[in-house]
Design a protein around this motif. Structure first.
Motif, PDB file in Angstrom:
ATOM      1  N   ASN A   1       0.831  -1.214   0.000  1.00  6.56           N
ATOM      2  CA  ASN A   1       0.000   0.000   0.000  1.00  6.56           C
ATOM      3  C   ASN A   1       0.859   1.255   0.000  1.00  6.56           C
ATOM      4  O   ASN A   1       0.541   2.238  -0.669  1.00  6.56           O
ATOM      5  N   LYS A   2       1.953   1.211   0.771  1.00  9.36           N
ATOM      6  CA  LYS A   2       2.854   2.364   0.828  1.00  9.36           C
ATOM      7  C   LYS A   2       3.521   2.594  -0.524  1.00  9.36           C
ATOM      8  O   LYS A   2       3.627   3.736  -0.999  1.00  9.36           O
ATOM      9  N   ALA A   3       3.949   1.501  -1.174  1.00  3.40           N
ATOM     10  CA  ALA A   3       4.580   1.606  -2.491  1.00  3.40           C
ATOM     11  C   ALA A   3       3.590   2.137  -3.522  1.00  3.40           C
ATOM     12  O   ALA A   3       3.931   2.986  -4.358  1.00  3.40           O
ATOM     13  N   LYS A   4       2.327   1.680  -3.430  1.00  2.00           N
ATOM     14  CA  LYS A   4       1.296   2.147  -4.357  1.00  2.00           C
ATOM     15  C   LYS A   4       1.038   3.633  -4.174  1.00  2.00           C
ATOM     16  O   LYS A   4       0.917   4.399  -5.138  1.00  2.00           O
ATOM     17  N   GLU A   5       0.984   4.062  -2.897  1.00  7.25           N
ATOM     18  CA  GLU A   5       0.756   5.473  -2.604  1.00  7.25           C
ATOM     19  C   GLU A   5       1.902   6.335  -3.141  1.00  7.25           C
ATOM     20  O   GLU A   5       1.682   7.415  -3.690  1.00  7.25           O
ATOM     21  N   GLN A   6       3.134   5.824  -2.978  1.00 13.05           N
ATOM     22  CA  GLN A   6       4.294   6.562  -3.499  1.00 13.05           C
ATOM     23  C   GLN A   6       4.243   6.662  -5.013  1.00 13.05           C
ATOM     24  O   GLN A   6       4.570   7.708  -5.587  1.00 13.05           O
ATOM     25  N   ASP A   7       3.836   5.590  -5.676  1.00  6.24           N
ATOM     26  CA  ASP A   7       3.718   5.600  -7.131  1.00  6.24           C
ATOM     27  C   ASP A   7       2.651   6.586  -7.600  1.00  6.24           C
ATOM     28  O   ASP A   7       2.807   7.263  -8.612  1.00  6.24           O
ATOM     29  N   GLU A   8       1.557   6.676  -6.843  1.00  7.62           N
ATOM     30  CA  GLU A   8       0.459   7.562  -7.229  1.00  7.62           C
ATOM     31  C   GLU A   8       0.805   9.032  -6.994  1.00  7.62           C
ATOM     32  O   GLU A   8       0.345   9.910  -7.718  1.00  7.62           O
ATOM     33  N   ASN A   9       1.617   9.281  -5.983  1.00  5.37           N
ATOM     34  CA  ASN A   9       1.862  10.666  -5.552  1.00  5.37           C
ATOM     35  C   ASN A   9       3.298  11.128  -5.780  1.00  5.37           C
ATOM     36  O   ASN A   9       3.692  12.154  -5.226  1.00  5.37           O
ATOM     37  N   TRP A  10       4.065  10.436  -6.602  1.00  5.94           N
ATOM     38  CA  TRP A  10       5.480  10.752  -6.769  1.00  5.94           C
ATOM     39  C   TRP A  10       5.712  12.191  -7.213  1.00  5.94           C
ATOM     40  O   TRP A  10       6.735  12.811  -6.895  1.00  5.94           O
ATOM     41  N   TRP A  11       4.776  12.769  -7.927  1.00  8.00           N
ATOM     42  CA  TRP A  11       4.920  14.073  -8.560  1.00  8.00           C
ATOM     43  C   TRP A  11       4.582  15.241  -7.632  1.00  8.00           C
ATOM     44  O   TRP A  11       4.898  16.394  -7.928  1.00  8.00           O
ATOM     45  N   ARG A  12       3.944  14.980  -6.489  1.00  9.59           N
ATOM     46  CA  ARG A  12       3.389  16.042  -5.649  1.00  9.59           C
ATOM     47  C   ARG A  12       4.442  16.919  -4.967  1.00  9.59           C
ATOM     48  O   ARG A  12       4.126  18.035  -4.545  1.00  9.59           O
ATOM     49  N   HIS A  13       5.648  16.433  -4.864  1.00  9.54           N
ATOM     50  CA  HIS A  13       6.712  17.230  -4.234  1.00  9.54           C
ATOM     51  C   HIS A  13       7.976  17.196  -5.102  1.00  9.54           C
ATOM     52  O   HIS A  13       9.089  17.376  -4.632  1.00  9.54           O
ATOM     53  N   GLU A  14       7.755  16.967  -6.386  1.00  4.66           N
ATOM     54  CA  GLU A  14       8.866  16.795  -7.322  1.00  4.66           C
ATOM     55  C   GLU A  14       9.453  18.144  -7.746  1.00  4.66           C
ATOM     56  O   GLU A  14       8.776  19.175  -7.724  1.00  4.66           O
ATOM     57  N   VAL A  15      10.721  18.115  -8.154  1.00  2.00           N
ATOM     58  CA  VAL A  15      11.321  19.231  -8.879  1.00  2.00           C
ATOM     59  C   VAL A  15      11.438  18.792 -10.336  1.00  2.00           C
ATOM     60  O   VAL A  15      12.153  17.834 -10.645  1.00  2.00           O
ATOM     61  N   PHE A  16      10.699  19.447 -11.222  1.00  2.39           N
ATOM     62  CA  PHE A  16      10.758  19.142 -12.652  1.00  2.39           C
ATOM     63  C   PHE A  16      11.766  20.090 -13.300  1.00  2.39           C
ATOM     64  O   PHE A  16      11.646  21.312 -13.189  1.00  2.39           O
ATOM     65  N   TYR A  17      12.736  19.500 -13.974  1.00  6.65           N
ATOM     66  CA  TYR A  17      13.827  20.263 -14.580  1.00  6.65           C
ATOM     67  C   TYR A  17      13.561  20.344 -16.076  1.00  6.65           C
ATOM     68  O   TYR A  17      13.583  19.329 -16.784  1.00  6.65           O
ATOM     69  N   GLN A  18      13.269  21.554 -16.562  1.00  8.71           N
ATOM     70  CA  GLN A  18      12.989  21.732 -17.984  1.00  8.71           C
ATOM     71  C   GLN A  18      14.278  21.793 -18.798  1.00  8.71           C
ATOM     72  O   GLN A  18      15.160  22.612 -18.542  1.00  8.71           O
ATOM     73  N   ILE A  19      14.335  20.934 -19.803  1.00  2.33           N
ATOM     74  CA  ILE A  19      15.462  20.925 -20.743  1.00  2.33           C
ATOM     75  C   ILE A  19      15.004  21.521 -22.077  1.00  2.33           C
ATOM     76  O   ILE A  19      14.005  21.080 -22.654  1.00  2.33           O
ATOM     77  N   TYR A  20      15.727  22.520 -22.526  1.00  2.00           N
ATOM     78  CA  TYR A  20      15.518  23.028 -23.888  1.00  2.00           C
ATOM     79  C   TYR A  20      16.519  22.271 -24.761  1.00  2.00           C
ATOM     80  O   TYR A  20      17.708  22.615 -24.807  1.00  2.00           O
ATOM     81  N   PRO A  21      16.090  21.180 -25.433  1.00  4.15           N
ATOM     82  CA  PRO A  21      17.030  20.237 -26.059  1.00  4.15           C
ATOM     83  C   PRO A  21      18.038  20.874 -27.002  1.00  4.15           C
ATOM     84  O   PRO A  21      19.200  20.444 -27.068  1.00  4.15           O
ATOM     85  N   ARG A  22      17.621  21.876 -27.731  1.00  5.29           N
ATOM     86  CA  ARG A  22      18.495  22.494 -28.723  1.00  5.29           C
ATOM     87  C   ARG A  22      19.720  23.140 -28.071  1.00  5.29           C
ATOM     88  O   ARG A  22      20.752  23.309 -28.718  1.00  5.29           O
ATOM     89  N   SER A  23      19.608  23.479 -26.795  1.00  2.00           N
ATOM     90  CA  SER A  23      20.669  24.211 -26.119  1.00  2.00           C
ATOM     91  C   SER A  23      21.298  23.447 -24.957  1.00  2.00           C
ATOM     92  O   SER A  23      22.088  24.022 -24.212  1.00  2.00           O
ATOM     93  N   PHE A  24      20.963  22.183 -24.793  1.00  2.88           N
ATOM     94  CA  PHE A  24      21.433  21.489 -23.592  1.00  2.88           C
ATOM     95  C   PHE A  24      22.806  20.841 -23.776  1.00  2.88           C
ATOM     96  O   PHE A  24      23.742  21.147 -23.065  1.00  2.88           O
ATOM     97  N   MET A  25      22.923  19.920 -24.746  1.00  2.00           N
ATOM     98  CA  MET A  25      24.215  19.272 -24.994  1.00  2.00           C
ATOM     99  C   MET A  25      24.246  18.700 -26.405  1.00  2.00           C
ATOM    100  O   MET A  25      23.353  17.967 -26.813  1.00  2.00           O
ATOM    101  N   ASP A  26      25.285  19.055 -27.139  1.00  2.00           N
ATOM    102  CA  ASP A  26      25.481  18.606 -28.519  1.00  2.00           C
ATOM    103  C   ASP A  26      26.440  17.422 -28.519  1.00  2.00           C
ATOM    104  O   ASP A  26      27.588  17.548 -28.097  1.00  2.00           O
ATOM    105  N   SER A  27      25.981  16.275 -29.037  1.00  2.00           N
ATOM    106  CA  SER A  27      26.821  15.066 -29.017  1.00  2.00           C
ATOM    107  C   SER A  27      27.590  14.834 -30.312  1.00  2.00           C
ATOM    108  O   SER A  27      28.544  14.054 -30.336  1.00  2.00           O
ATOM    109  N   ASN A  28      27.180  15.501 -31.413  1.00  2.00           N
ATOM    110  CA  ASN A  28      27.784  15.170 -32.707  1.00  2.00           C
ATOM    111  C   ASN A  28      28.492  16.343 -33.384  1.00  2.00           C
ATOM    112  O   ASN A  28      28.862  16.255 -34.558  1.00  2.00           O
TER     113      ASN A  28
END
Length: 587
Positions: A26-53
């Motif tokens: 039940n605890k694992a299920k609750e964590q899966d359902e609510n993982w986003w509620r205290h998250e830090v979402f890091y926005q990546i602008y792909p064109r400017s993040f890292m060039d591999s080629n």
């Protein structure tokens, strides 16, 4: 008798083990359902993040190569700005194929590799989803323009009105594009106007046609099956327009009829059907989560709107669930370097007061469409603003580079400018319209092109301050914006920041404090000076006394040190300084 006792003990142990196992599940299920509620979402602008080629453009392999950076930093969720196939009129927000990757960024195999590596490292990936419009190069639009059966009404088409003053024809109404000028574009082949609320290469889809909704549902399911954890829904407020195509009233804000501010957009934004669409997609995501293993798949929506309208994206008046959360842009639209302590407290409290019960607040500190934190609030404010972001209740949104205090490169030349609205503004006015300054390449090191690319030139020039302001320098320095950010991420795992109550107060016009409390846990106090002058404040009336005040996080230029004790009546803050303080009852 002994056998009976042994049997009873064994039964009790079995029952206890079963109860513990159920509790763990039940605890694992609750964590899966609510993982986003205290998250830090890091926005990546792909064109400017890292060039591999080495082509001067960031790509998916580049992001994959930097996933260890997120592990080191403590980030466990990343959100990618559009990576779909596109003519790049609006750098990916004009999509010509919703199920493929733009060649600049790589291939579907590269995407699958990114997802697989991120999953192994415990990092969830969120994709941008752009439903309001496609590219005019999309097969759907080409078929619609040619009136191919089944696609005739895939987009918003309308006949011309008779022209005035000798003109052959006129647009169907007075609606104005976000990027200025009429929101209607004439199509010679079809002999009708199509609606385009952004550039002419971004025709608006017609969601009153069930076939469009069905096609977009299939797109969402396609990416869910490839392993994404959810979507950020772009420009959701524009998806539906007034069916009667009524003229919008004048706003009175400007006399420029081509300006988006010329009209009051009551017929082209936040129409009632927008909320129903988001509720439909929330159910799609929830159903997918139920039927497939893994944590909850989530949806966050982007739209600049009135507070009451934004709250309806959480849920409607009947409690029907919409987005997991609509973006809160108050730190961008309502607050700035001139704001008072009372302003900050007001706008923070406002969101929490209006938010429907049971939902999670969120705080967007920056993004690819607005000047960076260091440029909006001032370079001295970077640490304080990150302290605020990380200690407020709910979700934090960080735009790539903000953890380093990257700044806008406002002196990009006209020849190097690529942002479409800036190009349309012309050489005299482009500089203050352009979004290029906040989209410059990530500053990884003091090597060529800030370690972003080995190319001779990059798609946008690197900010000239990269030799001093870069990740490697900040990793090596005894104190840096990055290390402050890193310590704040670590602090967010504390129970008081995850579950604690929140109180805020302006201590004077220039300093405010916020307090997080949870029974049985040490309380936390964040104090921020929003002025350019040194301030001394007394927090005695804001906290329970007696308490020991111990510094947990201090900024780069602070006179204080972590672990130092403070007196409640004598907290001295340098200009734009923030402090995070632990409160423990004195023995």
């Amino acid at each position: 008798m002994a056998r009976k006792l042994l049997s009873l003990v064994a039964c009790l142990c079995w029952l206890l083990a079963g109860t513990q196992a159920d509790s763990a599940k039940n605890k694992a299920k609750e964590q899966d359902e609510n993982w986003w509620r205290h998250e830090v979402f890091y926005q990546i602008y792909p064109r400017s993040f890292m060039d591999s080629n080495g082509d001067g453009i960031g790509d998916l392999k580049g992001i994959t190569s930097k996933l260890s950076y997120f592990v080191e930093t403590g980030i466990t969720a990343i959100w990618l700005s559009p990576i779909y196939r596109s003519p790049m009129v609006d750098f990916g927000y004009d999509i010509s194929d919703y199920r493929d990757i733009h060649p600049d960024y790589g291939t579907l195999d590269d995407f699958d590799e990114l997802i697989a590596t991120a999953t192994k490292l415990g990092i969830k990936v969120i994709l941008d989803f752009v439903p309001n419009h496609s590219s005019d190069q999309h097969e759907w639009f080409k078929k619609s323009a040619a009136r191919v059966p089944g696609y005739e009404d895939f987009y918003v088409w309308e006949d011309a009105k008779p022209g005035e003053g000798g003109e052959e024809r006129a647009p169907p109404n007075n609606w104005v594009s976000v990027f200025s000028g009429s929101a209607w574009e004439w199509h010679d082949e079809r002999k009708q106007y199509y609606l385009r609320q952004f550039t002419k290469g971004q025709p608006d889809l017609n969601y009153r046609n069930p076939a469009v909704l069905q096609a977009m549902d299939a797109v969402l399911l396609y990416w869910l099956k490839r392993g994404v954890s959810g979507f950020r829904i772009d420009a959701v407020i524009y998806v539906y327009e007034d069916e009667k195509l009524r003229d919008e009233p004048l706003s009175g804000k400007t006399a420029d009829a081509n300006s988006v501010d010329y009209l009051d957009h009551i017929y082209t934004r936040n129409q009632e059907e927008c909320y129903g669409l988001i509720q439909h997609w929330r159910k799609l995501l929830d159903d997918y989560t139920v039927k497939n293993p893994g944590p909850a798949r989530i949806m966050m929506t982007e739209g600049y709107a009135e507070l009451s309208q934004l709250m309806d994206y959480y849920e409607d008046e009947n409690g029907v669930q919409g987005a997991n959360f609509p973006f809160n842009f108050d730190f961008i639209t309502e607050l700035n370097a001139e704001s008072t302590a009372q302003d900050f407290v007001f706008y923070i409290q406002r969101w929490l007061i209006y938010m429907p019960p049971g939902h999670a607040a969120n705080w967007v500190m920056g993004n690819h469409d607005n000047p960076r934190v260091a440029s909006r609030y001032g370079a001295q404010s970077v640490d304080a603003m990150n302290m605020l972001l990380m200690t407020l209740p709910g979700i934090g949104i960080t735009y790539n580079g903000e953890e380093l205090g990257m700044e806008d490169y406002r002196d990009i030349s006209w020849n190097d400018t690529v942002d479409q609205p800036a190009c349309e503004a012309g050489e005299e006015n482009y500089k203050w319209v352009s979004r290029d300054p906040e989209r410059t390449p990530m500053q990884w090191s003091d090597e060529k092109n800030a370690g972003f690319s080995t190319a001779d030139s990059t798609w946008l020039p690197v900010h000239p301050n990269y030799e001093e302001l870069n990740l490697v320098n900040q990793q090596l320095a005894p104190s840096s914006h990055y290390k402050v950010y890193q310590s704040l991420i670590k602090l967010r795992s504390s129970k008081v920041l995850k579950d604690g109550t929140y109180t805020a107060q302006a201590l004077n016009r220039r300093v405010f404090a916020l307090k997080r409390e949870l029974k049985g846990q040490p309380s936390l106090l964040t104090v921020v000076n929003v002025s350019n002058r040194t301030q001394q404040v007394d927090v005695s009336n804001f906290i329970d006394l007696p308490n020991r005040l111990t510094l947990l996080v201090v900024g780069v230029n602070s006179q204080y040190r972590v672990g130092e004790r403070l007196k409640p009546a004598e907290i001295r803050l340098s200009p734009h300084e923030g402090l995070v303080i632990q409160l423990r009852p004195s023995k």
